[in-house]
Design an enzyme around this catalytic site. Structure first.
Site, PDB file in Angstrom:
ATOM      1  N   HIS A 190       0.774  -1.325  -0.125  1.00  0.00           N
ATOM      2  CA  HIS A 190      -0.027   0.164  -0.036  1.00  0.00           C
ATOM      3  C   HIS A 190       0.781   1.262  -0.150  1.00  0.00           C
ATOM      4  CE1 HIS A 190      -3.279  -3.056   0.957  1.00  0.00           C
ATOM      5  NE2 HIS A 190      -3.773  -2.130   0.147  1.00  0.00           N
ATOM      6  N   GLU A 425     -10.691 -11.351  -5.087  1.00  0.00           N
ATOM      7  CA  GLU A 425      -9.318 -11.380  -4.542  1.00  0.00           C
ATOM      8  C   GLU A 425      -9.002 -12.586  -4.074  1.00  0.00           C
ATOM      9  OE1 GLU A 425      -8.703  -7.067  -2.543  1.00  0.00           O
ATOM     10  OE2 GLU A 425     -10.452  -7.949  -1.656  1.00  0.00           O
ATOM     11  N   CYS A 496      -9.604  -3.558 -10.669  1.00  0.00           N
ATOM     12  CA  CYS A 496      -9.157  -2.389  -9.994  1.00  0.00           C
ATOM     13  C   CYS A 496      -7.664  -2.708  -9.334  1.00  0.00           C
ATOM     14  CB  CYS A 496      -9.952  -1.921  -9.012  1.00  0.00           C
ATOM     15  SG  CYS A 496     -10.220  -3.035  -7.748  1.00  0.00           S
TER      16      CYS A 496
HETATM   17  C1  PEP Z   1      -6.407  -5.414  -4.960  1.00  0.00           C
HETATM   18  O1  PEP Z   1      -6.051  -6.297  -3.922  1.00  0.00           O
HETATM   19  O2  PEP Z   1      -6.133  -5.605  -6.205  1.00  0.00           O
HETATM   20  C2  PEP Z   1      -6.961  -4.250  -4.634  1.00  0.00           C
HETATM   21  C3  PEP Z   1      -7.211  -3.543  -5.554  1.00  0.00           C
HETATM   22  O3  PEP Z   1      -7.062  -3.938  -3.234  1.00  0.00           O
HETATM   23  P1  PEP Z   1      -5.858  -3.485  -2.255  1.00  0.00           P
HETATM   24  O4  PEP Z   1      -4.665  -3.355  -2.996  1.00  0.00           O
HETATM   25  O5  PEP Z   1      -6.289  -2.261  -1.610  1.00  0.00           O
HETATM   26  O6  PEP Z   1      -5.780  -4.656  -1.470  1.00  0.00           O
HETATM   27 MG    MG Z   2      -7.168  -6.073  -1.957  1.00  0.00          MG
END
Ligand code: PEP
Ligand code: MG
Length: 577
Positions: A190, A425, A496
């Site tokens: 992140h 996911e 995403c």
């Molecule tokens: C993902 O896991 O691809 C996602 C978009 O969520 P995050 O990156 O916030 O875990």
């Molecule tokens: Mg994710």
């Protein structure tokens, strides 16, 4: 360290961009205080240095806090409180004046006394505070010790560190740091996503740089290729300067893309939306011409307003109204994993109480968020999405809670019920998606986690980053399955994860039948330019070939070969495959 010798460090390309700047080594190793005794005559000078440094630090900390939600800046407040604490000031003065120690030793000793007290308690909260005091000591000595370092600040600072937390990445985007290089770190951590969102070029996973770079060294960062050049020769600098000019020109040319549709040469419309992590990013989303927000990560708001239903509502409403008439997908808090909340420390957090699991455990808090999302949907463009779904049971349970809250509110108010969707996911839900098709309006595939859980590879760990391949055929097969199920059962499918910000990934996704991508706002125009050169026929044939290959590297080579013809400028920029 070979002085001034040009050297190349290879790492992971984290956030695109070119920067030529000066290295600032950040808390790379534990700094031992200078323990020497100072004579009576020197003590005033030590005291003066202490107070001057303290004032500079306080001013910098206050500046850093501007525009940031207060819970995110808790640790900054903590540092300010300690630096302003009269007991702390008295202790430092005592160590300098009475015991004849240096300013940095006096700070070290005064904080160390407190650290010991806190650690003795054995309580987790106090242990965290103890760590923050140690950080304060490092920061203080970094400020105090090196005049040169402060001179570097304010110019083109390239920060070198072992690793950074999410909070530190937020600190960085609000400072004068122009680029970041880390020893560790993964592409979809992140911290990486935040740097990318805020256009701070970054290279992670370069390994131990302590013998290669020093404070103030000139460095060139190439965030597209994941390369760092230390002590570049003048000819190298010239070469990069002309590249920089070329990229600036190209970026200007991209602005004409803003009002053009993202459409393939044979007429398939692709919707390009943006991912955001902080409400402040909305300006970038609008200026880049995104057709909506495909992922509004709300975790950073949780730290500030997790309990404040009204405030959450205000923020969601403001963002969603700004993005209207386009949709705004608000994702429920995805806490756990690397977004730790107090009281939920686990041995293996990525496989523990994360996302929907934690929301169901903390149902009252979850209901608050649901109500604020329901209230925010004044224009009807809000959609609600839940993260980290593993089983059908979770979807049914969550949807029931969502509809129950909607029903309660609609008894007294006029509300539009947002569409309900899930993130895909976890492989288990991808493989059994048919079972929940009638419970969802849409899905968004989060390839960061889908890759992590399919390939059993920690998304933050640079040691195994060679295995983190979001274009691995196993991941592509799951995406294909979801895209087909969407068509068959009538729910919309978007992606995403960071694969949507990768030119190779974009080609594959469209080839696999996805026509809704949500990506880093700063890459929208570049992505549109690429899409406008593609035909469905050719990308479908490439995706079908990719599904038969054995790993992500082979897939990348296949698509890069195609790009050499189609879009050589992309190969030149990203040509690390
Ligand atoms: C993902 O896991 O691809 C996602 C978009 O969520 P995050 O990156 O916030 O875990
Ligand atoms: Mg994710």
């Amino acid at each position: 360290m070979e002085k001034n010798k040009e050297m190349l460090l290879k790492g992971l390309p984290i956030a695109p961009g070119l920067v030529i700047g000066k290295a600032l080594i950040w808390r790379h190793k534990r700094i031992e205080p200078n323990r020497r005794f100072v004579s009576e005559g020197e003590r005033e000078k030590e005291l003066f240095n202490f107070h001057r440094t303290r004032e500079i630090m306080l001013k910098d900390l206050e500046n850093l806090k501007k525009n940031l939600p207060s819970r995110i800046t808790q640790f900054i407040d903590f540092q300010i409180a300690i630096l302003s604490d009269t007991d702390f000031l008295k202790d430092v003065e005592y160590y300098i004046k009475e015991r004849g120690r240096t300013a940095e030793y006096a700070v070290y000793q005064s904080l160390d006394d407190k650290v010991d007290e806190l650690k003795k308690s054995g309580i987790e909260y106090y242990n965290d505070r103890a760590k923050e005091l140690e950080t304060l000591y490092f920061d203080f000595v970094n400020y105090l010790r090196n005049e040169e370092k402060r001179k570097v600040r304010g110019k083109d600072v390239v920060l070198f560190a072992d690793d950074i937390t999410i909070e530190e990445s937020i600190r960085i985007v609000n400072s004068d740091v122009k680029a970041v290089v880390l020893k560790e770190g993964g592409k979809t951590s992140h911290a990486a996503i935040i740097l990318r969102d805020y256009k701070i070029p970054a290279v992670f996973g370069v390994g131990d740089f302590s013998q290669k770079v020093e404070d103030g060294s000139t460095v060139i960062i190439n965030g597209w290729k994941g390369e760092v050049i230390v002590n570049p020769q003048s000819t190298t600098i010239e070469r990069f300067k002309s590249l920089l000019d070329k990229y600036k020109e190209e970026a200007k040319g991209l602005s004409e893309m803003k009002d053009l549709p993202a459409i393939t040469t044979d007429g398939r419309d692709i919707t390009l939306m943006a991912n955001i992590d902080l409400p402040q990013e909305i300006d970038l989303v609008l200026s880049e011409g995104a057709h909506g927000i495909g992922l509004f990560r709300t975790e950073l708001l949780f730290y500030e307003y997790g309990d404040d239903e009204k405030k959450q509502e205000e923020i969601y409403k403001d963002i969603c109204e700004k993005v209207y008439p386009f949709p705004c997908i608000i994702r429920a808090f995805d806490l756990g994993g690397d977004k730790v909340i107090k009281g939920y420390r686990e041995k293996n957090p990525f496989l523990g109480l994360r996302g929907i699991r934690l929301l169901l455990e903390e149902e009252e808090q979850f209901r608050k968020q649901i109500r604020s999302v329901l209230h925010a949907n004044t224009k009807g463009n809000v959609k609600f999405m839940v993260p980290m779904v593993t089983t059908s049971w979770e979807v049914k349970k969550t949807r029931a809670i969502f509809l129950e809250e909607a029903k309660k509110l609609s008894e007294t108010e006029d509300i539009h019920i947002p569409e309900f969707g899930i993130m895909v996911e976890v492989p288990s839900i991808a493989l059994t998606i048919e079972n929940i098709a009638s419970y969802i309006d849409f899905v968004s595939i989060g390839t960061n986690d889908l890759t992590q859980y399919t390939l059993a590879v920690d998304r933050r760990n640079s040691k195994v980053s060679y295995l983190f391949q979001h274009t691995h055929p196993s991941v592509l097969k799951l995406i294909k399955k979801i895209a087909e199920a969407g068509k068959k059962y009538g729910f919309r499918v978007g992606v995403c994860g960071e694969i949507s910000s990768d030119p190779v990934g974009i080609i594959l996704l469209i080839g696999l039948g996805v026509s809704e991508l949500s990506l880093t706002p700063s890459l929208i125009l570049e992505t549109k330019k690429l899409i406008r050169k593609l035909s469905i026929q050719e990308v479908e044939s490439l995706a079908n070939k990719a599904l038969l290959l054995s790993d992500g590297e082979e897939v990348n080579v296949l698509i890069m070969e195609f790009l050499k013809e189609k879009s050589p400028e992309i190969v030149e920029k990203y040509g690390h495959f």
